[in-house]
Motif scaffolding. Structure first.
Motif, PDB file in Angstrom:
ATOM      1  N   THR A  56     -41.183  15.031  23.781  1.00 37.72           N
ATOM      2  CA  THR A  56     -41.826  13.872  23.157  1.00 37.72           C
ATOM      3  C   THR A  56     -43.266  13.793  23.635  1.00 37.72           C
ATOM      4  O   THR A  56     -43.527  13.891  24.821  1.00 37.72           O
TER       5      THR A  56
ATOM      6  N   LEU B  73     -43.631   3.644  22.298  1.00 35.85           N
ATOM      7  CA  LEU B  73     -42.774   4.709  22.810  1.00 35.85           C
ATOM      8  C   LEU B  73     -41.484   4.812  22.009  1.00 35.85           C
ATOM      9  O   LEU B  73     -40.989   5.920  21.743  1.00 35.85           O
ATOM     10  N   ASP B  74     -40.935   3.674  21.606  1.00 30.35           N
ATOM     11  CA  ASP B  74     -39.717   3.702  20.787  1.00 30.35           C
ATOM     12  C   ASP B  74     -39.983   4.416  19.463  1.00 30.35           C
ATOM     13  O   ASP B  74     -39.151   5.233  19.019  1.00 30.35           O
TER      14      ASP B  74
ATOM     15  N   SER C 114     -46.818  12.487  24.949  1.00 27.17           N
ATOM     16  CA  SER C 114     -47.111  11.437  25.916  1.00 27.17           C
ATOM     17  C   SER C 114     -48.016  10.383  25.287  1.00 27.17           C
ATOM     18  O   SER C 114     -48.747  10.655  24.333  1.00 27.17           O
ATOM     19  N   LEU C 115     -47.956   9.188  25.835  1.00 23.04           N
ATOM     20  CA  LEU C 115     -48.784   8.072  25.389  1.00 23.04           C
ATOM     21  C   LEU C 115     -49.878   7.837  26.420  1.00 23.04           C
ATOM     22  O   LEU C 115     -49.603   7.668  27.607  1.00 23.04           O
TER      23      LEU C 115
ATOM     24  N   MET D   3     -42.239   6.642  18.941  1.00 17.29           N
ATOM     25  CA  MET D   3     -42.433   8.058  19.257  1.00 17.29           C
ATOM     26  C   MET D   3     -41.094   8.773  19.478  1.00 17.29           C
ATOM     27  O   MET D   3     -40.898   9.891  18.996  1.00 17.29           O
ATOM     28  N   ARG D   4     -40.181   8.119  20.173  1.00 17.51           N
ATOM     29  CA  ARG D   4     -38.879   8.733  20.429  1.00 17.51           C
ATOM     30  C   ARG D   4     -38.090   8.947  19.144  1.00 17.51           C
ATOM     31  O   ARG D   4     -37.469   9.999  18.929  1.00 17.51           O
TER      32      ARG D   4
ATOM     33  N   VAL E 139     -46.533  -1.083  24.779  1.00 20.49           N
ATOM     34  CA  VAL E 139     -46.291   0.307  25.166  1.00 20.49           C
ATOM     35  C   VAL E 139     -44.878   0.722  24.797  1.00 20.49           C
ATOM     36  O   VAL E 139     -44.648   1.790  24.209  1.00 20.49           O
ATOM     37  N   GLU E 140     -43.910  -0.110  25.120  1.00 20.56           N
ATOM     38  CA  GLU E 140     -42.515   0.229  24.845  1.00 20.56           C
ATOM     39  C   GLU E 140     -42.251   0.331  23.346  1.00 20.56           C
ATOM     40  O   GLU E 140     -41.503   1.210  22.905  1.00 20.56           O
TER      41      GLU E 140
ATOM     42  N   SER F 149     -44.534   5.148  32.443  1.00 21.27           N
ATOM     43  CA  SER F 149     -44.400   4.840  31.012  1.00 21.27           C
ATOM     44  C   SER F 149     -45.527   5.423  30.171  1.00 21.27           C
ATOM     45  O   SER F 149     -45.349   5.641  28.975  1.00 21.27           O
ATOM     46  N   CYS F 150     -46.677   5.652  30.786  1.00 22.91           N
ATOM     47  CA  CYS F 150     -47.838   6.092  30.015  1.00 22.91           C
ATOM     48  C   CYS F 150     -48.871   6.697  30.955  1.00 22.91           C
ATOM     49  O   CYS F 150     -48.689   6.722  32.169  1.00 22.91           O
TER      50      CYS F 150
END
Length: 237
Positions: A4, A228-229, A6-7, A231-232, A224-225, A30-31
């Motif tokens: 995945t 990320l969700d 990265s952020l 992105m996942r 951020v979350e 997380s980032c």
């Protein structure tokens, strides 16, 4: 390289107080963090070293563009700060890129990634013509990415719209760092060639740079979350 992407959070602040306040609300795992020109000029290298020592992966986004010797010296200084990644501008040409590569390779401990800026996401074909670059942004990105590849760099910074082109021409292991990423519904601000996180990942981005949708959020960690969700899900995790 992670499956995945990265952020990377773009810390476009005008003071170290504001930047620290934001970073203190995020978790290092997380980032990653991007420090650009304004924050670096105002806060200096000590802030970069502070975050690197605290376990953050810091992308020092100063786009070095000068004669080869000057850029090489700047890259050595960046590596000494413990940054995760540093960039130069591909328009500096083959000799400058090679000098930057050699300088970073001299780093005795953790060698940072070395990437090159291709075409800024604020450019379109009209603005490129105004500065004397012919053709479309994609054509210019292709030419500059090829220069970076031949110089042995680790990747390039490009628009999400050109990530697939760079991947196809430079290989899967060559990083594609994409600014100009905005979640659906976010303001465009001064970016022109922008796309959503889902588009950027589908196009082959390896690292997504997101700024104001996170830094101006009332809940940065939640923003951020959320990204990320997305992105996942797009990456099929």
């Amino acid at each position: 390289m992670n499956a995945t992407p990265s952020l990377i959070v773009a810390l476009d602040f005008d003071s170290d107080v504001s930047a620290r306040s934001l970073v203190n609300r995020l978790a290092p795992g997380s980032c990653r963090l991007k420090v650009g020109k304004e924050l670096f000029v105002r806060a200096g290298p000590s802030l970069v070293r502070e975050w690197a020592d605290a376990g953050w992966d810091v992308f020092l986004d100063l786009k070095f563009h000068d004669i080869p010797n000057t850029v090489a010296s700047a890259c050595r200084a960046a590596a000494d700060l413990g940054v995760w990644m540093v960039n130069v501008h591909a328009l500096g040409g083959p000799a400058m890129l090679a000098a930057a590569r050699a300088a970073v390779d001299e780093t005795p401990a953790r060698r940072p990634l070395l990437t090159a800026v291709t075409v800024l996401t604020s450019h379109d074909e009209t603005t490129l013509q105004a500065i004397g670059l012919q053709g479309t942004p994609a054509e210019a990105v292709g030419r500059l990415a090829a220069l970076a590849t031949r110089a042995g760099l680790d990747g390039v910074v490009c628009s999400p719209q050109e990530a697939a082109l760079v991947r196809d021409h430079c290989g899967e292991s060559f990083r594609r760092i994409t600014p100009g990423v905005r979640p659906v519904g976010a303001a465009l601000d001064d970016q022109r060639r922008i796309k959503t996180p889902a588009f950027a990942i589908a196009a082959g981005a390896t690292d997504l740079v997101v700024g104001r949708p996170i830094t101006r959020s009332a809940d940065p960690a939640g923003a951020v979350e959320m990204i990320l969700d997305e992105m996942r899900v797009t990456a099929g995790e």
